[in-house]
Design a protein around this motif. Structure first.
Motif, PDB file in Angstrom:
ATOM      1  N   PHE A   2    -126.905 -18.345-106.890  1.00  0.00           N
ATOM      2  CA  PHE A   2    -128.001 -18.464-105.937  1.00  0.00           C
ATOM      3  C   PHE A   2    -127.508 -19.080-104.634  1.00  0.00           C
ATOM      4  O   PHE A   2    -126.634 -19.940-104.639  1.00  0.00           O
ATOM      5  CB  PHE A   2    -129.114 -19.333-106.511  1.00  0.00           C
ATOM      6  CG  PHE A   2    -129.747 -18.761-107.738  1.00  0.00           C
ATOM      7  CD1 PHE A   2    -130.730 -17.796-107.636  1.00  0.00           C
ATOM      8  CD2 PHE A   2    -129.346 -19.164-108.998  1.00  0.00           C
ATOM      9  CE1 PHE A   2    -131.313 -17.254-108.765  1.00  0.00           C
ATOM     10  CE2 PHE A   2    -129.915 -18.637-110.135  1.00  0.00           C
ATOM     11  CZ  PHE A   2    -130.905 -17.677-110.012  1.00  0.00           C
ATOM     12  N   PHE A   6    -131.316 -19.707 -99.042  1.00  0.00           N
ATOM     13  CA  PHE A   6    -132.379 -18.797 -99.494  1.00  0.00           C
ATOM     14  C   PHE A   6    -133.367 -19.540-100.383  1.00  0.00           C
ATOM     15  O   PHE A   6    -134.579 -19.439-100.212  1.00  0.00           O
ATOM     16  CB  PHE A   6    -131.772 -17.612-100.249  1.00  0.00           C
ATOM     17  CG  PHE A   6    -132.799 -16.747-100.927  1.00  0.00           C
ATOM     18  CD1 PHE A   6    -133.498 -15.799-100.206  1.00  0.00           C
ATOM     19  CD2 PHE A   6    -133.069 -16.889-102.282  1.00  0.00           C
ATOM     20  CE1 PHE A   6    -134.453 -15.001-100.819  1.00  0.00           C
ATOM     21  CE2 PHE A   6    -134.025 -16.097-102.904  1.00  0.00           C
ATOM     22  CZ  PHE A   6    -134.720 -15.153-102.172  1.00  0.00           C
ATOM     23  N   ASN A   7    -132.838 -20.314-101.344  1.00  0.00           N
ATOM     24  CA  ASN A   7    -133.721 -21.050-102.254  1.00  0.00           C
ATOM     25  C   ASN A   7    -134.585 -22.061-101.521  1.00  0.00           C
ATOM     26  O   ASN A   7    -135.751 -22.244-101.858  1.00  0.00           O
ATOM     27  CB  ASN A   7    -132.913 -21.744-103.349  1.00  0.00           C
ATOM     28  CG  ASN A   7    -132.552 -20.797-104.466  1.00  0.00           C
ATOM     29  OD1 ASN A   7    -133.202 -19.770-104.652  1.00  0.00           O
ATOM     30  ND2 ASN A   7    -131.514 -21.134-105.202  1.00  0.00           N
ATOM     31  N   ASN A  10    -137.286 -20.030-100.135  1.00  0.00           N
ATOM     32  CA  ASN A  10    -138.062 -19.426-101.218  1.00  0.00           C
ATOM     33  C   ASN A  10    -139.000 -20.460-101.852  1.00  0.00           C
ATOM     34  O   ASN A  10    -140.155 -20.161-102.140  1.00  0.00           O
ATOM     35  CB  ASN A  10    -137.117 -18.844-102.271  1.00  0.00           C
ATOM     36  CG  ASN A  10    -137.810 -17.899-103.228  1.00  0.00           C
ATOM     37  OD1 ASN A  10    -138.916 -17.443-102.978  1.00  0.00           O
ATOM     38  ND2 ASN A  10    -137.158 -17.605-104.338  1.00  0.00           N
ATOM     39  N   SER A  13    -142.075 -21.009 -99.825  1.00  0.00           N
ATOM     40  CA  SER A  13    -142.877 -19.814 -99.558  1.00  0.00           C
ATOM     41  C   SER A  13    -144.295 -19.974-100.101  1.00  0.00           C
ATOM     42  O   SER A  13    -144.518 -20.728-101.061  1.00  0.00           O
ATOM     43  CB  SER A  13    -142.227 -18.580-100.189  1.00  0.00           C
ATOM     44  OG  SER A  13    -142.371 -18.628-101.598  1.00  0.00           O
ATOM     45  N   ILE A  42    -139.071 -16.878-110.968  1.00  0.00           N
ATOM     46  CA  ILE A  42    -139.059 -16.519-109.551  1.00  0.00           C
ATOM     47  C   ILE A  42    -138.326 -15.193-109.401  1.00  0.00           C
ATOM     48  O   ILE A  42    -137.524 -14.808-110.236  1.00  0.00           O
ATOM     49  CB  ILE A  42    -138.388 -17.611-108.675  1.00  0.00           C
ATOM     50  CG1 ILE A  42    -136.939 -17.831-109.096  1.00  0.00           C
ATOM     51  CG2 ILE A  42    -139.180 -18.900-108.705  1.00  0.00           C
ATOM     52  CD1 ILE A  42    -136.145 -18.676-108.135  1.00  0.00           C
ATOM     53  N   CYS A  43    -138.621 -14.540-108.320  1.00  0.00           N
ATOM     54  CA  CYS A  43    -138.020 -13.245-108.018  1.00  0.00           C
ATOM     55  C   CYS A  43    -136.924 -13.460-106.968  1.00  0.00           C
ATOM     56  O   CYS A  43    -137.130 -14.207-106.012  1.00  0.00           O
ATOM     57  CB  CYS A  43    -139.109 -12.322-107.485  1.00  0.00           C
ATOM     58  SG  CYS A  43    -138.614 -10.618-107.366  1.00  0.00           S
ATOM     59  N   PHE A  44    -135.776 -12.835-107.144  1.00  0.00           N
ATOM     60  CA  PHE A  44    -134.692 -13.013-106.185  1.00  0.00           C
ATOM     61  C   PHE A  44    -133.781 -11.793-106.184  1.00  0.00           C
ATOM     62  O   PHE A  44    -133.624 -11.127-107.199  1.00  0.00           O
ATOM     63  CB  PHE A  44    -133.885 -14.284-106.493  1.00  0.00           C
ATOM     64  CG  PHE A  44    -133.270 -14.290-107.861  1.00  0.00           C
ATOM     65  CD1 PHE A  44    -131.988 -13.819-108.055  1.00  0.00           C
ATOM     66  CD2 PHE A  44    -133.991 -14.746-108.953  1.00  0.00           C
ATOM     67  CE1 PHE A  44    -131.424 -13.819-109.311  1.00  0.00           C
ATOM     68  CE2 PHE A  44    -133.424 -14.747-110.218  1.00  0.00           C
ATOM     69  CZ  PHE A  44    -132.142 -14.272-110.399  1.00  0.00           C
ATOM     70  N   GLN A  50    -129.569 -12.487-100.550  1.00  0.00           N
ATOM     71  CA  GLN A  50    -130.089 -13.853-100.402  1.00  0.00           C
ATOM     72  C   GLN A  50    -129.511 -14.503 -99.154  1.00  0.00           C
ATOM     73  O   GLN A  50    -130.220 -15.130 -98.377  1.00  0.00           O
ATOM     74  CB  GLN A  50    -129.726 -14.701-101.624  1.00  0.00           C
ATOM     75  CG  GLN A  50    -130.452 -14.353-102.895  1.00  0.00           C
ATOM     76  CD  GLN A  50    -129.977 -15.210-104.052  1.00  0.00           C
ATOM     77  OE1 GLN A  50    -129.701 -16.404-103.889  1.00  0.00           O
ATOM     78  NE2 GLN A  50    -129.869 -14.610-105.226  1.00  0.00           N
TER      79      GLN A  50
END
Length: 123
Positions: A2, A6-7, A10, A13, A42-44, A50
């Motif tokens: 990951f 991005f996380n 995310n 969000s 969660i969707c990734f 990412q």
């Protein structure tokens, strides 16, 4: 694998926050169980996407910050213009400090009743 950037976006969000709100329990203080959070899905996308998404959102945040600073400077300029382009009643010579070259006459006094007609409180 990951991407941390991005996380970080995310997890801020609206979708993720909505999920956490649903998990929250309590009346005056909300608590979320660690187990419930760790079981949440969660969707990734792939790591390369990412990273691209994280960079894009970071860029947008930077641009928005620059625009916010520009807006604040323009608000200060507007305030300065109001202070200097519209004279106060206390001015000895009823002229603003900043003028367009083609306008040099003194400003005049007028009562609001001479400028606007009102009928039952409406103008």
């Amino acid at each position: 694998m990951f991407d941390n950037l991005f996380n970080s976006y995310n997890f801020r969000s609206p979708n993720f926050r909505r999920k956490m709100y649903i998990l929250a329990q309590g009346i005056s203080r909300y608590n979320i169980s660690k187990k419930a959070v760790l079981n949440e899905t969660i969707c990734f996308p792939k790591i390369s996407e990412q990273k691209q998404i994280g960079k894009l959102i970071k860029l947008m945040n930077s641009l928005l910050s620059l625009q916010q600073r520009k807006l604040e400077l323009e608000k200060q300029l507007k305030f300065f213009l109001f202070q200097n382009a519209i004279p106060s009643k206390e001015a000895v010579i009823f002229k603003p400090k900043i003028r367009f070259r083609e306008f040099q006459d003194k400003w005049k006094y007028a009562k609001l009743s001479e400028i606007y007609n009102t009928t039952r409180g409406a103008s």
